[in-house]
Scaffold this active site. Sequence first.
Site, PDB file in Angstrom:
ATOM      1  N   TRP A 113       2.092   1.232   9.958  1.00 30.45           N
ATOM      2  CA  TRP A 113       1.256   0.038  10.108  1.00 30.45           C
ATOM      3  C   TRP A 113       2.046  -1.228   9.810  1.00 30.45           C
ATOM      4  O   TRP A 113       1.925  -2.232  10.513  1.00 30.45           O
ATOM      5  CB  TRP A 113       0.026   0.134   9.212  1.00 30.45           C
ATOM      6  CG  TRP A 113      -1.099   0.866   9.882  1.00 30.45           C
ATOM      7  CD1 TRP A 113      -1.409   2.195   9.771  1.00 30.45           C
ATOM      8  CD2 TRP A 113      -2.035   0.316  10.815  1.00 30.45           C
ATOM      9  NE1 TRP A 113      -2.479   2.502  10.578  1.00 30.45           N
ATOM     10  CE2 TRP A 113      -2.888   1.365  11.223  1.00 30.45           C
ATOM     11  CE3 TRP A 113      -2.236  -0.957  11.339  1.00 30.45           C
ATOM     12  CZ2 TRP A 113      -3.926   1.174  12.134  1.00 30.45           C
ATOM     13  CZ3 TRP A 113      -3.274  -1.149  12.246  1.00 30.45           C
ATOM     14  CH2 TRP A 113      -4.104  -0.100  12.637  1.00 30.45           C
ATOM     15  N   TRP A 116      11.865   9.896  11.060  1.00 31.22           N
ATOM     16  CA  TRP A 116      11.043   8.713  10.752  1.00 31.22           C
ATOM     17  C   TRP A 116      10.073   9.053   9.622  1.00 31.22           C
ATOM     18  O   TRP A 116       9.849   8.242   8.717  1.00 31.22           O
ATOM     19  CB  TRP A 116      10.279   8.218  11.979  1.00 31.22           C
ATOM     20  CG  TRP A 116       9.298   7.135  11.624  1.00 31.22           C
ATOM     21  CD1 TRP A 116       7.957   7.261  11.409  1.00 31.22           C
ATOM     22  CD2 TRP A 116       9.595   5.744  11.375  1.00 31.22           C
ATOM     23  NE1 TRP A 116       7.392   6.055  11.057  1.00 31.22           N
ATOM     24  CE2 TRP A 116       8.383   5.104  11.029  1.00 31.22           C
ATOM     25  CE3 TRP A 116      10.769   4.991  11.413  1.00 31.22           C
ATOM     26  CZ2 TRP A 116       8.307   3.745  10.730  1.00 31.22           C
ATOM     27  CZ3 TRP A 116      10.691   3.631  11.113  1.00 31.22           C
ATOM     28  CH2 TRP A 116       9.473   3.022  10.780  1.00 31.22           C
ATOM     29  N   TRP A 121      -3.554  -5.450   8.456  1.00 34.42           N
ATOM     30  CA  TRP A 121      -3.117  -4.092   8.746  1.00 34.42           C
ATOM     31  C   TRP A 121      -3.676  -3.089   7.747  1.00 34.42           C
ATOM     32  O   TRP A 121      -3.865  -1.911   8.079  1.00 34.42           O
ATOM     33  CB  TRP A 121      -1.593  -4.008   8.771  1.00 34.42           C
ATOM     34  CG  TRP A 121      -0.904  -4.448   7.500  1.00 34.42           C
ATOM     35  CD1 TRP A 121      -0.425  -5.683   7.223  1.00 34.42           C
ATOM     36  CD2 TRP A 121      -0.620  -3.646   6.339  1.00 34.42           C
ATOM     37  NE1 TRP A 121       0.141  -5.718   5.967  1.00 34.42           N
ATOM     38  CE2 TRP A 121       0.036  -4.484   5.402  1.00 34.42           C
ATOM     39  CE3 TRP A 121      -0.841  -2.312   6.015  1.00 34.42           C
ATOM     40  CZ2 TRP A 121       0.465  -4.013   4.153  1.00 34.42           C
ATOM     41  CZ3 TRP A 121      -0.420  -1.843   4.772  1.00 34.42           C
ATOM     42  CH2 TRP A 121       0.223  -2.693   3.863  1.00 34.42           C
ATOM     43  N   GLU A 137      12.169  11.569  15.450  1.00 32.90           N
ATOM     44  CA  GLU A 137      10.791  11.352  15.032  1.00 32.90           C
ATOM     45  C   GLU A 137      10.515  12.051  13.709  1.00 32.90           C
ATOM     46  O   GLU A 137       9.806  11.525  12.839  1.00 32.90           O
ATOM     47  CB  GLU A 137       9.823  11.856  16.111  1.00 32.90           C
ATOM     48  CG  GLU A 137       9.878  11.073  17.407  1.00 32.90           C
ATOM     49  CD  GLU A 137       9.431   9.641  17.231  1.00 32.90           C
ATOM     50  OE1 GLU A 137       8.343   9.410  16.656  1.00 32.90           O
ATOM     51  OE2 GLU A 137      10.182   8.724  17.622  1.00 32.90           O
ATOM     52  N   ASN A 177       0.729   9.102  19.625  1.00 33.28           N
ATOM     53  CA  ASN A 177       1.503   8.113  18.888  1.00 33.28           C
ATOM     54  C   ASN A 177       1.684   6.809  19.659  1.00 33.28           C
ATOM     55  O   ASN A 177       1.640   5.725  19.072  1.00 33.28           O
ATOM     56  CB  ASN A 177       2.877   8.679  18.516  1.00 33.28           C
ATOM     57  CG  ASN A 177       3.631   7.770  17.559  1.00 33.28           C
ATOM     58  OD1 ASN A 177       3.157   7.483  16.473  1.00 33.28           O
ATOM     59  ND2 ASN A 177       4.797   7.294  17.987  1.00 33.28           N
ATOM     60  N   TRP A 224      -4.916 -14.077   7.681  1.00 31.23           N
ATOM     61  CA  TRP A 224      -5.688 -13.028   8.342  1.00 31.23           C
ATOM     62  C   TRP A 224      -7.141 -13.462   8.548  1.00 31.23           C
ATOM     63  O   TRP A 224      -7.663 -14.307   7.820  1.00 31.23           O
ATOM     64  CB  TRP A 224      -5.665 -11.747   7.515  1.00 31.23           C
ATOM     65  CG  TRP A 224      -4.316 -11.137   7.355  1.00 31.23           C
ATOM     66  CD1 TRP A 224      -3.574 -11.074   6.210  1.00 31.23           C
ATOM     67  CD2 TRP A 224      -3.543 -10.489   8.362  1.00 31.23           C
ATOM     68  NE1 TRP A 224      -2.386 -10.427   6.443  1.00 31.23           N
ATOM     69  CE2 TRP A 224      -2.340 -10.064   7.768  1.00 31.23           C
ATOM     70  CE3 TRP A 224      -3.730 -10.239   9.721  1.00 31.23           C
ATOM     71  CZ2 TRP A 224      -1.343  -9.390   8.460  1.00 31.23           C
ATOM     72  CZ3 TRP A 224      -2.737  -9.570  10.418  1.00 31.23           C
ATOM     73  CH2 TRP A 224      -1.568  -9.158   9.805  1.00 31.23           C
TER      74      TRP A 224
END
Length: 486
Positions: free
Chosen positions: A387, A283, A364, A280, A346, A311
């Site tokens: 995102w 990331w 997003w 993590e 998360n 969208w």
Amino acid sequence: MSDAATIIWFRSDLRLADNAALSAALRCGGPVVAVFVLDEKAAGRWAPGGASRWWLHHSLAALAAGIEKLGGRLILRRGAAADELAEIAEAVEADTVVCSRRYEPWAIRQEGAVRARLARDQRELKRYPGWLLMEPESLATKSGDPYKVYTPFWRALSSTISPERPLAAPKELPRPAKWPRSETLADWKLLPTKPNWATGFEPEWQPGEAGALARLDAFLDAGAGDYAERRNRPDIEGTSRLSPHLAHGEISPRLIWWRVTCVRESNPGQDSGLETFLRELVWREFSSHLLFHFPTLPDAPFRPEFAAFPWRKSASMLKAWQRGRTGFPIVDAGMRELWSTGWMHNRVRMVVASFLIKDLLIPWQEGEAWFWDTLVDADLANNAASWQWVAGSGADAAPYFRVIKPTSQREKFDPDGAYVRRWVPQLAKLPDDLIHRPAEAEPMTLRSAGLSIPRDYPAPMVDHAEARECALAAFKALKSGDGKVS
């Protein structure tokens, strides 16, 4: 060694321990002047959001107190960093300004402006690492390209990095003959007043380096070896909650890596959970790697074909999502936790993001902007990469056809309803089988149990099954290239 003063320009490294730039300033041998410049114009729309401003106020106060204990002062200025640093350098007769690197596009431009402005006066800017475990230029694929897939990036970093003992905090800061002008935190008005929407933040957080170290100690002492299983449960304390401290540089990733590595070596039984935790952490590293090499990441889809996605624009639907009034308990709980504490678990972040993008078909970027303003751990690279991952438009993204079902997530990761009951108290009295799907409860069943769905809790704003099919149709049309959605 020199008797000239050196300026340490604090940026996103609000700490004294394991700060390579600060150590470099001390090695120069002369007075050290600590400076923080609030340069909101340089950051543009990525200037600190409301929640980050709250954290920044308290983090700077903690840093200033720590510097004062060492005999120094934290000089505060607001304005263009290049001009403010040049003025301070002139006032204290400094030859050099040192700082930690940043990787946001605006911050890279800012560094260039500072370097050029100092050079006009025959002064120098020197940058040092500290935000990341490894610099973005130091990792590349066999073909020499930036990594675009997380797993090989993890393998490359974890096999390359050699953990080093973190740098100790200094015991003293040499003082200049005179101090330059400084503003005060009160001048900056970073804290909300009327209304004070941050009242729920204070019980949750201790901004500052001491708070970061205490959080890491608590995480490791509480049995971080179970992290792999507990991290997905929003109803329990299963994560480190170090993200806001990392976002403000109150603790270095190298110090975290070092401490975790020491625990892994002394407690082999915790290895699996701790490796998951390090993944993590990496990331975050991968996100900064992407932002550095692909600076449009916060604004445009990484996969350009997504620019044509159809969208939906709906201010009312976006507002319902922001306020936690979607009628989906796990989504509403997450959005209310965010508003109340400046943070969200998360796992729930993925659920609420998927709901906005794939159930409501809202871009997003709207979610990214809301998170930027409301998260105390707002981080441009992490926010944008995550995102886009959920949207399916990013590097190494989740497949476009992965549409998270909120009720399933709630049943799996909040099985007793504790998380929903805490953040959506209107539903607190419902039994477990109904708290998952309150809108589906039969009125007679509720009445016989002496219960009812509170009138102030909304019905689901969409039918998830229908919304899923609509999202899949849109993604399939995009993939086929015809851009038509039936």
